[in-house]
Motif scaffolding. Sequence first.
Motif, PDB file in Angstrom:
ATOM      1  N   GLY A  76      79.588 133.836 -37.064  1.00  0.00           N
ATOM      2  CA  GLY A  76      78.161 133.912 -36.795  1.00  0.00           C
ATOM      3  C   GLY A  76      77.843 133.860 -35.314  1.00  0.00           C
ATOM      4  O   GLY A  76      78.717 133.754 -34.448  1.00  0.00           O
ATOM      5  N   ASP A  77      76.554 133.932 -35.022  1.00  0.00           N
ATOM      6  CA  ASP A  77      76.044 133.902 -33.650  1.00  0.00           C
ATOM      7  C   ASP A  77      75.571 132.494 -33.317  1.00  0.00           C
ATOM      8  O   ASP A  77      75.157 131.735 -34.212  1.00  0.00           O
ATOM      9  N   LEU A  78      75.600 132.144 -32.037  1.00  0.00           N
ATOM     10  CA  LEU A  78      75.145 130.821 -31.616  1.00  0.00           C
ATOM     11  C   LEU A  78      73.719 130.555 -32.070  1.00  0.00           C
ATOM     12  O   LEU A  78      73.400 129.438 -32.515  1.00  0.00           O
ATOM     13  N   TYR A  79      72.846 131.546 -31.973  1.00  0.00           N
ATOM     14  CA  TYR A  79      71.468 131.318 -32.415  1.00  0.00           C
ATOM     15  C   TYR A  79      71.422 130.958 -33.903  1.00  0.00           C
ATOM     16  O   TYR A  79      70.634 130.103 -34.314  1.00  0.00           O
ATOM     17  N   ASP A  80      72.274 131.584 -34.728  1.00  0.00           N
ATOM     18  CA  ASP A  80      72.296 131.278 -36.159  1.00  0.00           C
ATOM     19  C   ASP A  80      72.643 129.809 -36.385  1.00  0.00           C
ATOM     20  O   ASP A  80      72.060 129.143 -37.257  1.00  0.00           O
ATOM     21  N   LEU A  81      73.589 129.303 -35.609  1.00  0.00           N
ATOM     22  CA  LEU A  81      73.976 127.896 -35.730  1.00  0.00           C
ATOM     23  C   LEU A  81      72.833 126.975 -35.327  1.00  0.00           C
ATOM     24  O   LEU A  81      72.516 126.000 -36.031  1.00  0.00           O
ATOM     25  N   LEU A  82      72.201 127.270 -34.202  1.00  0.00           N
ATOM     26  CA  LEU A  82      71.096 126.432 -33.741  1.00  0.00           C
ATOM     27  C   LEU A  82      69.905 126.517 -34.684  1.00  0.00           C
ATOM     28  O   LEU A  82      69.209 125.520 -34.922  1.00  0.00           O
ATOM     29  N   ASP A  83      69.667 127.700 -35.241  1.00  0.00           N
ATOM     30  CA  ASP A  83      68.593 127.864 -36.212  1.00  0.00           C
ATOM     31  C   ASP A  83      68.862 127.006 -37.459  1.00  0.00           C
ATOM     32  O   ASP A  83      67.950 126.379 -38.016  1.00  0.00           O
ATOM     33  N   LEU A  84      70.118 126.971 -37.886  1.00  0.00           N
ATOM     34  CA  LEU A  84      70.495 126.137 -39.027  1.00  0.00           C
ATOM     35  C   LEU A  84      70.226 124.661 -38.738  1.00  0.00           C
ATOM     36  O   LEU A  84      69.696 123.928 -39.587  1.00  0.00           O
ATOM     37  N   LEU A  85      70.565 124.215 -37.547  1.00  0.00           N
ATOM     38  CA  LEU A  85      70.347 122.814 -37.190  1.00  0.00           C
ATOM     39  C   LEU A  85      68.864 122.489 -37.080  1.00  0.00           C
ATOM     40  O   LEU A  85      68.411 121.428 -37.527  1.00  0.00           O
ATOM     41  N   TRP A  86      68.075 123.385 -36.472  1.00  0.00           N
ATOM     42  CA  TRP A  86      66.631 123.157 -36.378  1.00  0.00           C
ATOM     43  C   TRP A  86      66.006 123.098 -37.771  1.00  0.00           C
ATOM     44  O   TRP A  86      65.103 122.294 -38.028  1.00  0.00           O
ATOM     45  N   THR A  87      66.477 123.931 -38.668  1.00  0.00           N
ATOM     46  CA  THR A  87      65.910 123.980 -40.011  1.00  0.00           C
ATOM     47  C   THR A  87      66.225 122.727 -40.810  1.00  0.00           C
ATOM     48  O   THR A  87      65.394 122.244 -41.584  1.00  0.00           O
ATOM     49  N   ASN A  88      67.413 122.163 -40.595  1.00  0.00           N
ATOM     50  CA  ASN A  88      67.894 121.102 -41.476  1.00  0.00           C
ATOM     51  C   ASN A  88      68.034 119.725 -40.840  1.00  0.00           C
ATOM     52  O   ASN A  88      67.763 118.721 -41.500  1.00  0.00           O
ATOM     53  N   VAL A  89      68.476 119.667 -39.602  1.00  0.00           N
ATOM     54  CA  VAL A  89      68.914 118.389 -39.035  1.00  0.00           C
ATOM     55  C   VAL A  89      67.887 117.771 -38.108  1.00  0.00           C
ATOM     56  O   VAL A  89      67.602 116.574 -38.188  1.00  0.00           O
ATOM     57  N   LEU A  90      67.308 118.590 -37.219  1.00  0.00           N
ATOM     58  CA  LEU A  90      66.407 118.032 -36.223  1.00  0.00           C
ATOM     59  C   LEU A  90      65.114 117.596 -36.869  1.00  0.00           C
ATOM     60  O   LEU A  90      64.574 118.258 -37.752  1.00  0.00           O
ATOM     61  N   ASP A  91      64.583 116.460 -36.399  1.00  0.00           N
ATOM     62  CA  ASP A  91      63.345 115.948 -36.974  1.00  0.00           C
ATOM     63  C   ASP A  91      62.150 116.605 -36.300  1.00  0.00           C
ATOM     64  O   ASP A  91      62.272 117.518 -35.490  1.00  0.00           O
ATOM     65  N   ALA A  92      60.944 116.122 -36.593  1.00  0.00           N
ATOM     66  CA  ALA A  92      59.711 116.755 -36.094  1.00  0.00           C
ATOM     67  C   ALA A  92      59.581 116.680 -34.585  1.00  0.00           C
ATOM     68  O   ALA A  92      58.791 117.407 -33.984  1.00  0.00           O
TER      69      ALA A  92
END
Length: 399
Positions: A76-92
């Motif tokens: 995958g692409d780095l943006y895909d990884l960061l998008d996954l983390l923003w969607t699931n892990v990072l809080d508000a």
Amino acid sequence: MGFWKRVIESRLRDTIREGGLEIVLPGGENVFLGPDRDNALRVSLKTSGWLRRILFDPDLQFGEAYVDEGLVQETGDLYDLLDLLWTNVLDATGEGGSPWSVLRKLSRTVAQFNLQERAARNVAHHYDIGNDLYRLFLDEDMQYSCAYFPDADTSLEDAQRLKKDHIARKLCLKSGEKVLDLGCGWGGLALHLAKTADIDVLGVTLSREQFGLAQERARAAGLDKRVTFRLEDYRNLDGTFDKIVSVGMFEHVGVPHYQEYFDWIAGHLAETGSALVHTIGRRPGPGATNPWIARHIFPGGYIPALSEILPAIEKSGLVLLDIEVLRLHYAETLKAWRERFLSRADEARSLYDDRFVRMWDFYLASSEASFRHGFHNVYQILVGHRQDAIPLTRDYMYR
């Protein structure tokens, strides 16, 4: 089951609710997180030391691990990884829940205490690393701020021109006026305003690289009699200006200096004039600068919440005339910048090295994700001394 696999599963088992993530641990064991194993993104951690650092302080160490190849993305692409983390892990708040985030919020006043000498050093860290770098990914006019996209198909060149047009209309420029551009960058906006109306523009910057190129551009355009650039801290300027514009500079002011900034504008803006402040904004409220960004990209920088800006405007005596929120425009801008940067990555390596390319890729991709997920946006704030400093309805901006 190995020790680190138990730690990862206990810490992150329920965090990935959408998509999938496969983590290859230093000993070779695999951990799968999330419901979508078939399309899971795969990353590998090279040492237990990097794993400990990321678990201890993810806000800082995740970026460090990526840049120093302690964490390697294998699919995958780095943006895909960061998008996954923003969607699931990072809080508000855009943070990973580290206890360090509390300490960073408490210490932010010290981190952002930008007296003149320190402000100059902070600007040099980012903007004086060489104009050739910025030529790799910016538009021809070297606009290093949020563009204005009527739709996603608009080119970067057109979107940056539309941004300058939008600002010029908001300022209601009149022949003979004196205009100040605070944080003028490479001079593109100042020159554009001078071409739009018969005005005199003073642009100030703390970057020597920007200052030198801005002067060259004014001479080449035959506008050096009407557009002047100075290598100067705005706090040292004298005089009164009919219009003041500041694009992408307020993020470098620092929270302890917000009142000083708006008091200065109030003291140097003509009675009938208006000032436009274009700044990135923080949606969830006051916080602290991401530590990785503060260390490697923008030391001393901070993206403000509206609740931090408006009290300083009120206390300065200025009248709030208009606020426009530019949603997703910066996400599209950063996407275009990153595509251009990666297409010329070999040239960036020749200027710097592989590590620098990874660092700037992480900066651009993580910034796009923050705007795409709504943690950051852009505010254009108009202020003046009088209620009638601009027309009473917004249609004047679009005629």
